[in-house]
Design a protein around this motif. Structure first.
Motif, PDB file in Angstrom:
ATOM      1  N   LEU A 220       0.681  -1.271  -0.075  1.00  0.00           N
ATOM      2  CA  LEU A 220      -0.064  -0.092   0.082  1.00  0.00           C
ATOM      3  C   LEU A 220       0.842   1.353  -0.057  1.00  0.00           C
ATOM      4  O   LEU A 220       0.434   2.406  -0.781  1.00  0.00           O
ATOM      5  CB  LEU A 220      -0.907   0.001   1.223  1.00  0.00           C
ATOM      6  N   THR A 221       1.971   1.331   0.685  1.00  0.00           N
ATOM      7  CA  THR A 221       2.808   2.389   0.742  1.00  0.00           C
ATOM      8  C   THR A 221       3.407   2.616  -0.630  1.00  0.00           C
ATOM      9  O   THR A 221       3.469   3.673  -1.207  1.00  0.00           O
ATOM     10  CB  THR A 221       3.869   2.244   1.689  1.00  0.00           C
ATOM     11  N   GLY A 222       3.938   1.474  -1.305  1.00  0.00           N
ATOM     12  CA  GLY A 222       4.682   1.590  -2.608  1.00  0.00           C
ATOM     13  C   GLY A 222       3.464   2.139  -3.519  1.00  0.00           C
ATOM     14  O   GLY A 222       3.719   2.994  -4.391  1.00  0.00           O
ATOM     15  N   PHE A 223       2.565   1.621  -3.585  1.00  0.00           N
ATOM     16  CA  PHE A 223       1.240   1.949  -4.199  1.00  0.00           C
ATOM     17  C   PHE A 223       0.939   3.489  -4.306  1.00  0.00           C
ATOM     18  O   PHE A 223       0.861   4.180  -5.298  1.00  0.00           O
ATOM     19  CB  PHE A 223       0.028   1.228  -3.963  1.00  0.00           C
ATOM     20  N   TRP A 224       0.646   4.014  -3.075  1.00  0.00           N
ATOM     21  CA  TRP A 224       0.630   5.584  -3.292  1.00  0.00           C
ATOM     22  C   TRP A 224       1.719   6.298  -3.444  1.00  0.00           C
ATOM     23  O   TRP A 224       1.695   7.117  -4.114  1.00  0.00           O
ATOM     24  CB  TRP A 224      -0.031   5.847  -1.615  1.00  0.00           C
ATOM     25  N   LEU A 225       2.969   5.831  -3.073  1.00  0.00           N
ATOM     26  CA  LEU A 225       4.030   6.577  -3.662  1.00  0.00           C
ATOM     27  C   LEU A 225       4.363   6.702  -5.027  1.00  0.00           C
ATOM     28  O   LEU A 225       4.327   7.557  -5.684  1.00  0.00           O
ATOM     29  CB  LEU A 225       5.293   5.931  -2.981  1.00  0.00           C
ATOM     30  N   LEU A 226       3.851   5.377  -5.617  1.00  0.00           N
ATOM     31  CA  LEU A 226       3.998   5.229  -7.267  1.00  0.00           C
ATOM     32  C   LEU A 226       2.691   6.139  -7.830  1.00  0.00           C
ATOM     33  O   LEU A 226       3.112   6.987  -8.788  1.00  0.00           O
ATOM     34  CB  LEU A 226       3.663   4.083  -7.599  1.00  0.00           C
TER      35      LEU A 226
END
Length: 369
Positions: A220-226
């Motif tokens: 989820l963290t990677g998703f929002w950063l991307l």
């Protein structure tokens, strides 16, 4: 030879008419998108347009006459250039006619495209037009006293071109120039603006940094950063407008300190507006990616995470709010957080009521002062 020249002029005029019509069509579509976002929202911003124009010219006055407070004038110039770049970024597709760009390159010479881009850029740059209006009114003796204003006009024009052709240079340039404008130095306005010119020139030589290579989409963290790296515009324009609100409040507080309570309410209202409106960008993602996160048993966590970006923007903006008004009114801050959550819920479930509720709550808070 004369016949060929006439033919070329005729072709250029036809191309110019085509680009101008395409420009008007894309701007109309952009306005329709804003209208779909909320008619009342547009009414609220439209009613503040006169005040924004007056503040724009007031800011220009501070930039020109900044010999007594050169750092403050440089910071105002930085903000002015940032807001100009945000506006031009929104209009970039219309100015370049990006949808048909590849097709145009097969029809006309490359320098024709560039020439038309510059003409439409000048037509679109209301910030530069406002500066030129002030510049025309200056006498020769006044020009000699404010040589930094020449550099400011040059920066406005050049940054417009960078916005069209090398936007990454603007990102680096604004980061470097923000540091320069906040350093505790005692230098002249001319040296401040010369530093801006140098830093933006150096920014054109910097290589883009790829920060997405190690991010994982299933996190989820990677998703929002991307997501926000690829949709940074959603954060950029909100951050720029929040800076504008804070700077305008600072100027108004200097003029009317007795109205600090009213200014604090209005500033908080716009903090909530720009923060909670990020929910409109996030709400559509649930339908697009819910199946993906459901496969990983993260659907509930993903839904909750839709509200986190707006709250992060709100908390960062509240830090600026506390610093600006030099006080931490706990009741007002709590009201801001609860208000933002309410606006997020409306954006998620009842978007048609979003602007109306925001305006009503703003009016109720102002009525207590």
């Amino acid at each position: 030879m004369i016949a060929n020249l006439k033919q070329s002029i005729g072709q250029y005029r036809s191309f110019m008419d085509y680009r101008y019509q395409a420009y008007k069509t894309e701007l109309t579509q952009l306005l329709l998108q804003l209208k779909n976002f909320g008619l009342l929202f547009l009414v609220v911003l439209g009613s503040a347009m006169l005040g924004m124009i007056l503040l724009l010219f007031l800011g220009l006055g501070r930039i020109i006459d900044s010999s007594d407070a050169p750092q403050y004038g440089a910071q105002m110039a930085w903000l002015y250039l940032l807001l100009q770049s945000v506006m031009l970024s929104a209009m970039k597709s219309a100015i370049k006619n990006s949808a048909q760009r590849a097709f145009q390159q097969t029809l006309v010479k490359r320098y024709w495209l560039g020439f038309m881009d510059i003409k439409l850029l000048l037509l679109s740059n209301g910030w530069l037009i406002a500066s030129l209006i002030i510049a025309i009114d200056l006498s020769v003796s006044q020009w000699l006293r404010v040589p930094h204003f020449w550099l400011f006009l040059l920066l406005q024009f050049v940054l417009g071109i960078l916005c069209l052709y090398k936007p990454i240079a603007l990102v680096y340039g604004f980061l470097l120039s923000a540091i320069w404008a906040t350093l505790p130095l005692d230098v002249s306005p001319l040296l401040y603006h010369s530093g801006f010119v140098l830093l933006f020139s150096l920014s054109t030589l910097m290589v883009p940094f790829n920060a997405t290579a190690k991010l994982k989409l299933n996190s989820l963290t990677g998703f929002w950063l991307l997501f926000f790296m690829h949709n940074s515009w959603a954060l950029i324009w909100r951050g720029a407008l929040l800076l504008c609100v804070f700077m305008a409040s600072k100027v108004l507080l200097q003029e009317r300190a007795d109205l600090a309570a009213i200014f604090s309410i209005l500033s908080l209202a716009f903090v909530v507006l720009f923060s909670s409106s990020l929910q409109f960008d996030c709400r559509h993602l649930y339908q697009q990616y819910s199946v993906f996160f459901n496969m990983q048993n993260k659907q509930t966590a993903f839904f909750v995470s839709l509200f986190i970006p707006s709250l992060i923007v709100l908390l960062l903006a509240l830090v600026g709010f506390v610093v600006l008004f030099n006080q931490a009114n706990c009741l007002l801050l709590v009201i801001g957080v609860v208000w933002c959550l309410l606006q997020q819920a409306l954006a998620q479930k009842k978007p048609a009521h979003y602007a109306l509720v925001w305006m009503v709550i703003t009016g109720v808070l102002l009525s207590f002062y």
